[in-house]
Design a protein around this motif. Structure first.
Motif, short mmCIF file in Angstrom:
data_model
loop_
_atom_site.label_atom_id
_atom_site.label_comp_id
_atom_site.label_asym_id
_atom_site.label_seq_id
_atom_site.Cartn_x
_atom_site.Cartn_y
_atom_site.Cartn_z
N ILE A 117 -8.75 -10.81 24.11
CA ILE A 117 -9.85 -11.66 23.66
C ILE A 117 -10.32 -11.23 22.28
CG2 ILE A 117 -12.26 -12.27 24.13
CD1 ILE A 117 -11.47 -12.11 27.17
N LYS A 118 -10.42 -9.94 22.05
CA LYS A 118 -10.81 -9.42 20.73
C LYS A 118 -9.82 -9.90 19.67
CE LYS A 118 -11.44 -5.03 18.29
NZ LYS A 118 -11.34 -3.56 18.43
N HIS A 119 -8.53 -9.79 19.97
CA HIS A 119 -7.50 -10.22 19.02
C HIS A 119 -7.60 -11.73 18.73
CE1 HIS A 119 -3.63 -10.11 16.92
NE2 HIS A 119 -3.37 -11.26 17.54
N VAL A 120 -7.78 -12.51 19.77
CA VAL A 120 -7.88 -13.96 19.59
C VAL A 120 -9.10 -14.31 18.73
CG1 VAL A 120 -8.29 -16.16 20.79
CG2 VAL A 120 -6.59 -14.55 21.67
N LYS A 121 -10.23 -13.68 19.01
CA LYS A 121 -11.45 -13.94 18.23
C LYS A 121 -11.26 -13.59 16.76
CE LYS A 121 -15.01 -13.53 21.78
NZ LYS A 121 -16.15 -12.72 22.26
N GLN A 122 -10.51 -12.51 16.50
CA GLN A 122 -10.32 -12.05 15.12
C GLN A 122 -9.27 -12.87 14.36
OE1 GLN A 122 -9.30 -7.92 15.64
NE2 GLN A 122 -11.44 -7.26 15.68
N ASN A 123 -8.33 -13.48 15.07
CA ASN A 123 -7.19 -14.09 14.39
C ASN A 123 -7.04 -15.60 14.56
OD1 ASN A 123 -5.58 -11.66 13.30
ND2 ASN A 123 -6.16 -11.06 15.36
N TYR A 124 -7.89 -16.21 15.34
CA TYR A 124 -7.80 -17.65 15.57
C TYR A 124 -9.15 -18.30 15.32
CZ TYR A 124 -3.27 -16.68 17.65
OH TYR A 124 -1.98 -16.28 17.84
N THR A 125 -9.12 -19.49 14.75
CA THR A 125 -10.33 -20.24 14.45
C THR A 125 -11.05 -20.61 15.73
OG1 THR A 125 -9.20 -21.15 12.51
CG2 THR A 125 -11.19 -22.29 13.24
N VAL A 126 -12.39 -20.51 15.69
CA VAL A 126 -13.21 -20.89 16.84
C VAL A 126 -12.94 -22.35 17.19
CG1 VAL A 126 -15.59 -21.29 17.62
CG2 VAL A 126 -15.02 -19.22 16.33
N GLY A 127 -12.83 -22.61 18.46
CA GLY A 127 -12.61 -23.97 18.92
C GLY A 127 -11.18 -24.19 19.39
N SER A 128 -10.56 -25.19 18.84
CA SER A 128 -9.25 -25.63 19.32
C SER A 128 -8.17 -24.56 19.25
CB SER A 128 -8.80 -26.86 18.52
OG SER A 128 -7.59 -27.34 19.00
N GLN A 129 -8.09 -23.80 18.16
CA GLN A 129 -7.06 -22.76 18.04
C GLN A 129 -7.23 -21.69 19.11
OE1 GLN A 129 -6.62 -20.94 14.22
NE2 GLN A 129 -5.66 -22.74 13.31
N GLN A 130 -8.46 -21.25 19.32
CA GLN A 130 -8.71 -20.24 20.35
C GLN A 130 -8.41 -20.79 21.73
OE1 GLN A 130 -12.63 -18.54 19.96
NE2 GLN A 130 -12.10 -17.45 18.07
N LYS A 131 -8.79 -22.03 21.97
CA LYS A 131 -8.55 -22.66 23.27
C LYS A 131 -7.05 -22.77 23.54
CE LYS A 131 -8.83 -27.19 25.07
NZ LYS A 131 -9.21 -28.54 24.82
N THR A 132 -6.29 -23.18 22.55
CA THR A 132 -4.86 -23.36 22.70
C THR A 132 -4.15 -22.05 23.03
OG1 THR A 132 -4.87 -25.26 21.21
CG2 THR A 132 -2.77 -24.14 21.51
N ILE A 133 -4.43 -21.00 22.27
CA ILE A 133 -3.74 -19.73 22.51
C ILE A 133 -4.23 -19.09 23.81
CG2 ILE A 133 -5.26 -18.25 21.11
CD1 ILE A 133 -1.41 -18.01 21.48
N ALA A 134 -5.51 -19.21 24.12
CA ALA A 134 -6.03 -18.64 25.36
C ALA A 134 -5.39 -19.31 26.58
CB ALA A 134 -7.55 -18.76 25.42
N HIS A 190 -13.39 -23.85 25.12
CA HIS A 190 -13.35 -25.29 25.39
C HIS A 190 -14.68 -25.93 24.99
CE1 HIS A 190 -12.33 -29.07 27.28
NE2 HIS A 190 -13.45 -29.01 27.97
N THR A 191 -15.78 -25.31 25.39
CA THR A 191 -17.11 -25.83 25.04
C THR A 191 -17.29 -25.86 23.53
OG1 THR A 191 -18.00 -24.96 27.11
CG2 THR A 191 -19.58 -25.45 25.37
N GLN A 192 -16.85 -24.80 22.86
CA GLN A 192 -16.99 -24.75 21.40
C GLN A 192 -16.15 -25.80 20.72
OE1 GLN A 192 -15.96 -20.63 20.81
NE2 GLN A 192 -18.10 -19.98 20.79
N SER A 193 -14.96 -26.09 21.24
CA SER A 193 -14.11 -27.09 20.61
C SER A 193 -14.71 -28.49 20.77
CB SER A 193 -12.69 -27.04 21.17
OG SER A 193 -12.63 -27.49 22.50
N ILE A 194 -15.43 -28.72 21.84
CA ILE A 194 -16.09 -30.01 22.05
C ILE A 194 -17.24 -30.17 21.06
CG2 ILE A 194 -17.53 -31.35 23.65
CD1 ILE A 194 -15.76 -30.22 25.91
N GLU A 195 -17.95 -29.06 20.81
CA GLU A 195 -19.12 -29.09 19.92
C GLU A 195 -18.75 -29.24 18.46
OE1 GLU A 195 -21.15 -25.50 20.94
OE2 GLU A 195 -21.90 -26.32 22.83
N ILE A 196 -17.53 -28.89 18.10
CA ILE A 196 -17.12 -28.93 16.68
C ILE A 196 -16.85 -30.35 16.26
CG2 ILE A 196 -15.29 -28.26 15.07
CD1 ILE A 196 -15.19 -25.59 16.49
#
Length: 88
Positions: free
Chosen positions: A40-57, A82-88
């Motif tokens: 989770i730490k790696h994903v937060k540091q290397n993927y854009t909040v929202g869709s990119q994080q949702k996809t890789i997660a 998922h919630t963040q990607s909806i809000e963006i």
């Protein structure tokens, strides 16, 4: 990855979805066998909040489930993504 591809096929996933999961994992620069916290730490540091994080997660969660590894924290993170990607 052949055994994982077979697993995805057995899950009755669409071929495009299977290819996307495999591509996502191939491009992932972290370690899939790390602790959930480290992933989770790696994903937060290397993927854009929202869709990119949702996809890789999603792809990581599916793979770790296949391997029988813990996924509860990753799934909780996925809900947040998922919630963040909806809000963006």
């Amino acid at each position: 990855m052949d055994a994982y591809a077979k697993y995805l096929e057995e899950q009755n996933l669409n071929i495009k979805t299977r290819k996307n999961h495999i591509r996502n994992l191939s491009n992932y620069t972290g370690k899939l066998l790390d602790t959930e916290k480290e992933i989770i730490k790696h994903v937060k540091q290397n993927y854009t909040v929202g869709s990119q994080q949702k996809t890789i997660a999603t792809s990581i969660s599916k793979y770790r489930d296949y391997k029988g590894l813990p996924v509860n924290s990753i799934r909780a993170f996925l809900q947040t993504s998922h919630t963040q990607s909806i809000e963006i």
